[in-house]
Design a protein around this motif. Structure first.
Motif, PDB file in Angstrom:
ATOM      1  N   ALA A  17       0.938  -1.321   0.257  1.00 25.04           N
ATOM      2  CA  ALA A  17       0.176  -0.092  -0.004  1.00 25.04           C
ATOM      3  C   ALA A  17       0.857   1.256   0.126  1.00 25.04           C
ATOM      4  N   LEU A  18       1.824   1.124   0.725  1.00 25.62           N
ATOM      5  CA  LEU A  18       2.775   2.355   0.808  1.00 25.62           C
ATOM      6  C   LEU A  18       3.428   2.667  -0.543  1.00 25.62           C
ATOM      7  N   GLU A  19       3.837   1.411  -1.161  1.00 22.77           N
ATOM      8  CA  GLU A  19       4.527   1.712  -2.306  1.00 22.77           C
ATOM      9  C   GLU A  19       3.427   2.265  -3.535  1.00 22.77           C
ATOM     10  N   LEU A  20       2.211   1.883  -3.253  1.00 21.50           N
ATOM     11  CA  LEU A  20       1.231   2.489  -4.507  1.00 21.50           C
ATOM     12  C   LEU A  20       0.970   3.833  -3.888  1.00 21.50           C
ATOM     13  N   PHE A  21       0.658   4.076  -2.865  1.00 20.64           N
ATOM     14  CA  PHE A  21       0.310   5.352  -2.266  1.00 20.64           C
ATOM     15  C   PHE A  21       1.584   6.533  -2.778  1.00 20.64           C
ATOM     16  N   LEU A  22       2.793   6.218  -2.671  1.00 15.46           N
ATOM     17  CA  LEU A  22       3.810   6.830  -3.047  1.00 15.46           C
ATOM     18  C   LEU A  22       4.028   6.808  -4.562  1.00 15.46           C
ATOM     19  N   GLU A  23       3.549   5.999  -5.214  1.00 17.05           N
ATOM     20  CA  GLU A  23       3.822   5.949  -6.655  1.00 17.05           C
ATOM     21  C   GLU A  23       2.467   6.804  -7.540  1.00 17.05           C
ATOM     22  N   ARG A  24       1.329   6.567  -6.764  1.00 20.36           N
ATOM     23  CA  ARG A  24      -0.035   7.269  -7.481  1.00 20.36           C
ATOM     24  C   ARG A  24      -0.489   8.232  -6.630  1.00 20.36           C
ATOM     25  N   ILE A  34      -4.402  -2.327  -4.578  1.00 21.80           N
ATOM     26  CA  ILE A  34      -3.566  -2.830  -3.361  1.00 21.80           C
ATOM     27  C   ILE A  34      -3.578  -4.537  -3.540  1.00 21.80           C
ATOM     28  N   ALA A  35      -4.995  -4.893  -3.530  1.00 20.72           N
ATOM     29  CA  ALA A  35      -5.412  -6.454  -3.604  1.00 20.72           C
ATOM     30  C   ALA A  35      -4.681  -7.082  -4.978  1.00 20.72           C
ATOM     31  N   GLU A  36      -4.794  -6.279  -5.961  1.00 22.55           N
ATOM     32  CA  GLU A  36      -4.278  -6.889  -7.240  1.00 22.55           C
ATOM     33  C   GLU A  36      -2.754  -6.930  -7.391  1.00 22.55           C
ATOM     34  N   ARG A  37      -2.171  -5.808  -6.718  1.00 19.34           N
ATOM     35  CA  ARG A  37      -0.475  -5.850  -6.547  1.00 19.34           C
ATOM     36  C   ARG A  37      -0.042  -6.908  -5.747  1.00 19.34           C
ATOM     37  N   LEU A  38      -0.604  -7.327  -4.727  1.00 13.20           N
ATOM     38  CA  LEU A  38      -0.483  -8.398  -3.718  1.00 13.20           C
ATOM     39  C   LEU A  38      -0.846  -9.723  -4.456  1.00 13.20           C
ATOM     40  N   ASP A  39      -1.462  -9.945  -5.405  1.00 17.63           N
ATOM     41  CA  ASP A  39      -2.098 -10.864  -5.943  1.00 17.63           C
ATOM     42  C   ASP A  39      -3.093 -11.880  -4.811  1.00 17.63           C
ATOM     43  N   VAL A  40      -3.837 -10.965  -4.027  1.00 14.08           N
ATOM     44  CA  VAL A  40      -4.556 -11.595  -3.223  1.00 14.08           C
ATOM     45  C   VAL A  40      -6.118 -10.936  -3.572  1.00 14.08           C
ATOM     46  N   THR A  41      -7.119 -11.441  -2.941  1.00 15.79           N
ATOM     47  CA  THR A  41      -8.709 -11.145  -3.262  1.00 15.79           C
ATOM     48  C   THR A  41      -8.849 -10.099  -2.319  1.00 15.79           C
ATOM     49  N   LYS A  42      -9.751  -9.151  -2.664  1.00 14.91           N
ATOM     50  CA  LYS A  42     -10.314  -8.272  -1.872  1.00 14.91           C
ATOM     51  C   LYS A  42     -10.734  -8.733  -0.509  1.00 14.91           C
ATOM     52  N   ALA A  43     -11.330  -9.837  -0.387  1.00 15.74           N
ATOM     53  CA  ALA A  43     -11.686 -10.364   0.840  1.00 15.74           C
ATOM     54  C   ALA A  43     -10.391 -10.623   1.721  1.00 15.74           C
ATOM     55  N   ALA A  44      -9.429 -11.066   1.100  1.00 14.93           N
ATOM     56  CA  ALA A  44      -8.275 -11.360   2.090  1.00 14.93           C
ATOM     57  C   ALA A  44      -7.749 -10.143   2.552  1.00 14.93           C
ATOM     58  N   LEU A  45      -7.918  -8.954   1.686  1.00 12.69           N
ATOM     59  CA  LEU A  45      -7.103  -7.748   2.070  1.00 12.69           C
ATOM     60  C   LEU A  45      -8.044  -7.202   3.460  1.00 12.69           C
ATOM     61  N   ALA A  99      11.455   6.574   6.587  1.00 17.08           N
ATOM     62  CA  ALA A  99      11.683   7.453   5.777  1.00 17.08           C
ATOM     63  C   ALA A  99      10.467   7.547   4.713  1.00 17.08           C
ATOM     64  N   PRO A 100      10.155   6.288   4.075  1.00 18.72           N
ATOM     65  CA  PRO A 100       9.202   6.554   3.176  1.00 18.72           C
ATOM     66  C   PRO A 100       7.721   6.648   3.722  1.00 18.72           C
ATOM     67  N   THR A 101       7.597   6.035   4.864  1.00 16.83           N
ATOM     68  CA  THR A 101       6.242   6.047   5.448  1.00 16.83           C
ATOM     69  C   THR A 101       6.088   7.597   5.820  1.00 16.83           C
ATOM     70  N   LEU A 102       7.088   8.061   6.620  1.00 20.35           N
ATOM     71  CA  LEU A 102       7.071   9.536   6.952  1.00 20.35           C
ATOM     72  C   LEU A 102       6.855  10.579   5.836  1.00 20.35           C
ATOM     73  N   ARG A 103       7.595  10.422   4.918  1.00 16.44           N
ATOM     74  CA  ARG A 103       7.279  11.359   3.604  1.00 16.44           C
ATOM     75  C   ARG A 103       5.693  10.955   3.252  1.00 16.44           C
ATOM     76  N   PHE A 104       5.295  10.114   3.083  1.00 14.99           N
ATOM     77  CA  PHE A 104       3.848   9.847   2.509  1.00 14.99           C
ATOM     78  C   PHE A 104       2.939  10.706   3.611  1.00 14.99           C
ATOM     79  N   LEU A 105       3.292  10.279   4.889  1.00 14.89           N
ATOM     80  CA  LEU A 105       2.450  10.999   5.823  1.00 14.89           C
ATOM     81  C   LEU A 105       2.348  12.548   5.694  1.00 14.89           C
ATOM     82  N   GLN A 106       3.668  12.921   5.416  1.00 14.33           N
ATOM     83  CA  GLN A 106       3.928  14.314   5.429  1.00 14.33           C
ATOM     84  C   GLN A 106       3.076  14.950   4.351  1.00 14.33           C
ATOM     85  N   GLU A 107       3.410  14.420   3.043  1.00 15.14           N
ATOM     86  CA  GLU A 107       2.816  14.799   1.804  1.00 15.14           C
ATOM     87  C   GLU A 107       1.283  14.712   1.862  1.00 15.14           C
TER      88      GLU A 107
END
Length: 190
Positions: A17-24, A34-45, A99-107
Motif C-alpha cells: 500500500a505504501l508503495e502504491l500510495f507513493l507511486e500514485r 492494492i489487492a491486485e498488486r499483492l495477488d490476493v482477493t479483496k476479501a483477503a485484504l 523515511a518512506p512512511t513519514l514522507r507519505f504522511l507528510q505529503e
C-alpha cells in the motif's frame, strides 16, 4: 505459525500500500489495486484492513511505535544535555528508518487530517518536546530546545528536497549537528 503468517501478510499489505500510495497518491489508490498488486482477493485484504484509512493507521502505528519507544526511553533517563543529544540522535535514526512512511504522511496531510493520526502525531511531538525542555526554564531556552527537535524532524523533509549532491546521511548529520548546537546554546543559558 498462523500468527506469524498473519503478521507477514499484514506487513506485506502495508508495504505494498505504501508503495502504491507513493507511486500514485493516496486518493488515486484503491483497495482493489492494492489487492491486485499483492495477488490476493479483496476479501483477503479486508480480513486485515477494512479501509484505506485503516491501512494508513497501520502505517502510522508502525512509524509511531519507534517514536513511542524513544519517548519511553527518554522518560527513564536523567534530564541532562547528553540525554537530550542522544534523544535527537535516536530520533534522527528513527526518521531515516521510516523515511518512506513519514514522507507519505507528510505529503498527504490534507487527505489525512480527518483521521486520528494527526492528533497522535501532535501528542508524540509534545512528548518529545517535554523531554527536551523544562517548563521552569526561561522562554528563550525552551524555544532553543524545542527548535532542536523541529530542526531534526522537519529539517529532514526540507533537506530531502534539496538536490545539491549531498547524501541523505550527510544531510541528517548536518541537521543533527545544528540541533546539537541549539541544545548546547540552550544549556548555556541555564
Amino acid at each position: 505459525m498462523t500468527g506469524t503468517r498473519r503478521k507477514d501478510t499484514r506487513q506485506r499489505i502495508l508495504d505494498t500500500a505504501l508503495e502504491l500510495f507513493l507511486e500514485r497518491g493516496y486518493d488515486q489508490t484503491s483497495l482493489r489495486e492494492i489487492a491486485e498488486r499483492l495477488d490476493v482477493t479483496k476479501a483477503a485484504l479486508y480480513y486485515h484492513f477494512k479501509s484505506k484509512e485503516d491501512i494508513v493507521g497501520g502505517l502510522g502505528d508502525e512509524a509511531g511505535r519507534r517514536i513511542d519507544e524513544l519517548i519511553a526511553w527518554g522518560r527513564e533517563q536523567p534530564a541532562t544535555l547528553a540525554t537530550r543529544r542522544e534523544l535527537l540522535s535516536r530520533l534522527n535514526a528513527a526518521l531515516a528508518e521510516n523515511a518512506p512512511t513519514l514522507r507519505f504522511l507528510q505529503e498527504n496531510q490534507a487527505a489525512l487530517r480527518r483521521m486520528q493520526s494527526a492528533e497522535t502525531f501532535k501528542q508524540r511531538m509534545h512528548g518529545l518536546g517535554e523531554l527536551l525542555s523544562d517548563p521552569d526554564w526561561p522562554l528563550v531556552r525552551r524555544v532553543r530546545s524545542v527548535s532542536a527537535l523541529f530542526t531534526v524532524y522537519f529539517g529532514t523533509f526540507a533537506m530531502e528536497e534539496l538536490d545539491d549532491g549531498t547524501t541523505a546521511e550527510e544531510k541528517r548529520a548536518a541537521l543533527l549537528q545544528v540541533a546539537g548546537e541549539q541544545l548546547l546554546a540552550a544549556d548555556q543559558e541555564g
